[in-house]
Design a protein around this motif. Structure first.
Motif, PDB file in Angstrom:
ATOM      1  N   PHE A   1      51.839  92.836  19.326  1.00 53.32           N
ATOM      2  CA  PHE A   1      53.291  92.790  19.509  1.00 53.32           C
ATOM      3  C   PHE A   1      53.957  92.496  18.166  1.00 53.32           C
ATOM      4  O   PHE A   1      53.415  91.750  17.341  1.00 53.32           O
ATOM      5  CB  PHE A   1      53.678  91.685  20.505  1.00 53.32           C
ATOM      6  CG  PHE A   1      53.221  91.934  21.908  1.00 53.32           C
ATOM      7  CD1 PHE A   1      54.076  92.508  22.837  1.00 53.32           C
ATOM      8  CD2 PHE A   1      51.936  91.590  22.306  1.00 53.32           C
ATOM      9  CE1 PHE A   1      53.654  92.740  24.139  1.00 53.32           C
ATOM     10  CE2 PHE A   1      51.511  91.819  23.607  1.00 53.32           C
ATOM     11  CZ  PHE A   1      52.368  92.396  24.521  1.00 53.32           C
TER      12      PHE A   1
ATOM     13  N   LEU B   1      55.316  87.116  25.545  1.00 56.05           N
ATOM     14  CA  LEU B   1      55.710  86.851  24.157  1.00 56.05           C
ATOM     15  C   LEU B   1      55.476  85.396  23.780  1.00 56.05           C
ATOM     16  O   LEU B   1      55.085  85.102  22.638  1.00 56.05           O
ATOM     17  CB  LEU B   1      57.172  87.243  23.948  1.00 56.05           C
ATOM     18  CG  LEU B   1      57.485  88.740  24.133  1.00 56.05           C
ATOM     19  CD1 LEU B   1      58.973  88.990  24.047  1.00 56.05           C
ATOM     20  CD2 LEU B   1      56.724  89.574  23.108  1.00 56.05           C
TER      21      LEU B   1
ATOM     22  N   CYS C   1      55.380  96.853  21.417  1.00 53.81           N
ATOM     23  CA  CYS C   1      54.023  96.571  21.891  1.00 53.81           C
ATOM     24  C   CYS C   1      53.189  97.818  21.631  1.00 53.81           C
ATOM     25  O   CYS C   1      53.462  98.886  22.199  1.00 53.81           O
ATOM     26  CB  CYS C   1      54.027  96.221  23.381  1.00 53.81           C
ATOM     27  SG  CYS C   1      52.384  96.070  24.099  1.00 53.81           S
TER      28      CYS C   1
END
Length: 331
Positions: free
Chosen positions: A58, A181, A124
């Motif tokens: 990410f 996250l 992502c």
């Protein structure tokens, strides 16, 4: 990391963002962009952006700086955490708002326009190998969506499509993304396992809310062969499954089914079964003290010597060495 801490982390300027935000004239801003510009080809390879040994990563898109048209060999999931994102995908203008997602197939050309301080875009990046059989078998609830992923991962063609998911009003997806996250940017023990579990939930929720249609495309082959249902069946019956039993279950000729699976996945039926069995064997090796003999029998291998052969061919080590290495590395 809490949701509030995540928000502070994502909104904090990087060094380049701080410099771009402080530019007092368009000319100075453009000069600074050029100074920090890195010349790439128009095709980004996964080795450039996804760390070795990882299948998913990410990152936060750099604000105040547009991205020129490019494509990549990996699958990209774009999530709008805050603000908006204006991009061009295959020469088509696409606008996204907070909470929305976009999945870009491999080799899809896209560019991103200039962004402001509140435009926080999460990228992502996923190698094709991230989507194992266990993951794909759970996507049978939507033929278009699962067909898209199956095609992107296994078809030997130049894919160039995307799926836009208008999930801005879906609080569940935003909560799932926040959880992912928080785990990624504040790594703790078992972070990888937790993220993998959340990703399955995320994609399942995306299946629920997806109402649109992919760019015009013929999915008849995938629909007719029910590929994700077949994968699920093989996954469920992997200990004793055969091509013939699978063909009978889905009312196919076994030779035809074998050819279809080979065309879509690139693997023979028996190779798919070995992949599933070995994956299960690895779970037992990592998480139990059960003997190798019992593990081989448990996952469907009666001949222990044959189990050793296929395991070493796949992982380049013996089952015992795999168990020792995984425990030494703390996996």
């Amino acid at each position: 990391m809490t949701d509030a801490e995540l928000d502070l982390y994502l909104r904090k300027y990087t060094d380049i963002e701080a410099l771009l935000a402080a530019c007092d004239t368009p000319e100075n801003k453009e000069a600074l962009k050029q100074e920090y510009h890195i010349h790439f080809s128009d095709t980004f390879d996964d080795a450039m952006f996804i760390p070795p040994g990882q299948d998913i990563t990410f990152s936060v898109h750099t604000r105040f700086k547009p991205v020129a048209s490019h494509r990549h060999s990996f699958i990209e999931l774009i999530y709008i955490y805050s603000g908006e994102c204006r991009q061009t995908i295959n020469n088509k203008s696409v606008s996204m708002k907070k909470g929305e997602l976009c999945i870009l197939d491999t080799n899809t050309f896209h560019s991103i326009e200039d962004t402001g301080k509140d435009d926080i875009i999460i990228n992502c990046l996923m190698r094709k190998s991230y989507f194992d059989w266990a993951f794909l078998s759970r996507l049978s609830g939507n033929d278009i969506f699962s067909g898209f992923l199956t095609h992107a991962i296994y078809e030997n063609k130049h894919s160039n499509e995307y799926i836009l998911i208008r999930s801005g009003d879906n609080d569940k997806i935003s909560r799932i993304m926040n959880a992912i996250l928080c785990e990624y940017f504040d790594k703790q023990p078992c972070t990888d396992e937790i993220i993998s579990s959340y990703m399955v939930i995320l994609f399942a929720e995306m299946l629920r809310v997806y109402k649109g249609d992919v760019n015009e495309r013929n999915y008849s082959a995938l629909k007719n062969t029910q590929i994700t249902d077949i994968i699920h069946y093989i996954q469920d019956q992997y200990k004793t499954v055969t091509l013939e039993s699978t063909a009978r279950h889905f009312n196919f000729n076994s030779n035809y089914l074998g050819k279809v699976l080979k065309k879509i996945t690139g693997n023979n039926f028996i190779d798919l079964v070995h992949q599933i069995r070995l994956s299960q064997a690895c779970i037992l090796l990592r998480n139990s003290d059960v003997s190798v003999q019992k593990i081989a029998n448990e996952v469907g291998y009666e001949n222990i010597n044959f189990f050793y052969q296929v395991f070493k061919r796949k992982y380049n080590c013996s089952p015992a060495e795999y168990r020792e290495n995984s425990r030494r590395s703390g996996f």
